[in-house]
Design a protein around this motif. Structure first.
Motif: not given
Ligand code: TXA
Ligand code: MG
Length: 335
Positions: A264, A280, A287, A290-291, A294
């Motif tokens: 990341l 990211m 963020y 998305r975290l 991911a």
């Protein structure tokens, strides 16, 4: 058990009616909230709630958040409705703030892990609200993942973890917030932040004045205020390494050991055979959203290690640092 995944929008009542029926008869339904997907059950029924613990493999000492549709419903479930609760509800509900208050007897012990308090929130996702209204029930709903795994932000994530263990998933697309709600204990003076989340301490303090901001409790300060504070939680399968810099040297080290590496990072990086870079977003809100997706992707790709370039500091990033830190800590002893 077959797990049915049903796409919903709020104009179609039929899937919501079906989901409400499952809930009314004591079953489980996963549904989107604005933070992460929840796994709901009738909060007033100990049998229904025990299904949540079974499906998730969740330890019974970790209490659940009860979701309601209105402030009046919240007031019916607690001993007192303090002024601070009223002001915070006015400001942040529906939304990603959970308030811990003294419970009434109608809330079964299994919801609160035997404790005298209950955690409450009104979610703002239209499908969550529609389901709460359609069922007419308060819904106990933890994140819809197996215990200790990363919270789901899509119906696919829920299915990956709970396929065959629950009858129905309402698919409302990816959730917008991406991290779990802020949990605030209003039974202490001053109120105490138990879990950082999308609503920051400053936003809370602007409404009710100073709170105890450190969500770290000392080992001795049992009984548990919030087992979501247990060190390893929200964790991917692969070990996650948080770096101080951009992580380049650790990435090189692990590639040299023939590891498949997830990274990341904030810069564009060239993917290689054994390297999956995930670029990211630089804003905290983006963020956060998305975290988990991911981390789910990297788990799906069966990486051996996940290296995370340290995000910026500052209050907007507090919940992100909190989750990354938990994800990066070693597993506690089984117990
Ligand atoms: O955003 C969220 O909060 C999501 C969505 C589905 O609403 N739910 C969620 O639930 O994250 P869960 O069960 O994964 O996390 C609930 C957190 C845990 O840290 C738990 O220990 C804490 O809330 N909690 C629940 N009841 C509590 C109580 N009575 N006192 C202190 N902490 C409590
Ligand atoms: Mg959870």
């Amino acid at each position: 058990m077959i797990t049915e995944v049903v796409k919903v929008d709020c104009h179609e009542r039929e899937p919501l009616r079906q989901a409400a029926q499952i809930l009314q008869s004591g079953g489980l339904v996963a549904f989107p909230t604005e933070t992460v997907y929840g796994l709901g059950a009738n909060a007033i029924s100990p049998d229904a709630v025990s299904g949540i613990f079974q499906a998730k493999g969740r330890p019974s000492n970790n209490p659940l958040i009860v979701h309601i549709a209105t402030v009046d419903q919240a007031k019916d479930l607690v001993q007192q409705w303090p002024n601070a609760a009223e002001r915070l509800a006015q400001q942040f509900w529906p939304g990603p703030l959970t308030l811990v208050l003294e419970k009434k007897a109608i809330i079964p012990d299994i919801v609160t892990a035997g404790g005298s308090t209950v955690a409450l929130r009104i979610p703002s996702h239209p499908i969550a609200l529609a389901l709460l209204q359609e069922s007419g029930l308060p819904l106990a709903a933890p994140s819809a993942n197996r215990s200790q795994a990363i919270s789901p932000t899509t119906a696919r994530h829920v299915l990956n973890g709970l396929n065959g263990r629950i009858p129905m998933i309402l698919d409302g697309g990816p959730t917008s917030g991406g991290l779990e709600s802020t949990v605030l204990n209003l039974t202490t003076a001053p109120p105490q932040l138990l879990r950082p989340g999308l609503i920051t301490p400053s936003e809370i303090e602007a409404v009710i004045g100073p709170i105890e901001r450190s969500s770290q409790r000392s080992e001795e300060s049992m009984p548990l205020p919030s087992p979501g504070m247990l060190s390893r939680h929200y964790a991917p399968r692969a070990p996650l390494l948080l770096t101080d810099g951009n992580g380049m040297s650790l990435v090189t080290l692990h590639l040299g050991q023939d590891h498949k590496v997830g990274w990341l990072t904030f810069e564009n990086r060239e993917p290689q055979a054994s390297l999956i870079p995930v670029v990211m977003p630089k804003g905290a809100g983006e963020y956060a959203a998305r975290l988990y997706a991911a981390l789910h992707e990297l788990d799906q790709n069966e990486v051996d290690v996940i290296i995370v370039e340290n995000p910026p500091s500052g209050e907007a990033w507090q919940a992100i640092h909190d989750r990354l830190k938990r994800a990066s800590e070693p597993l506690p002893e089984k117990g």
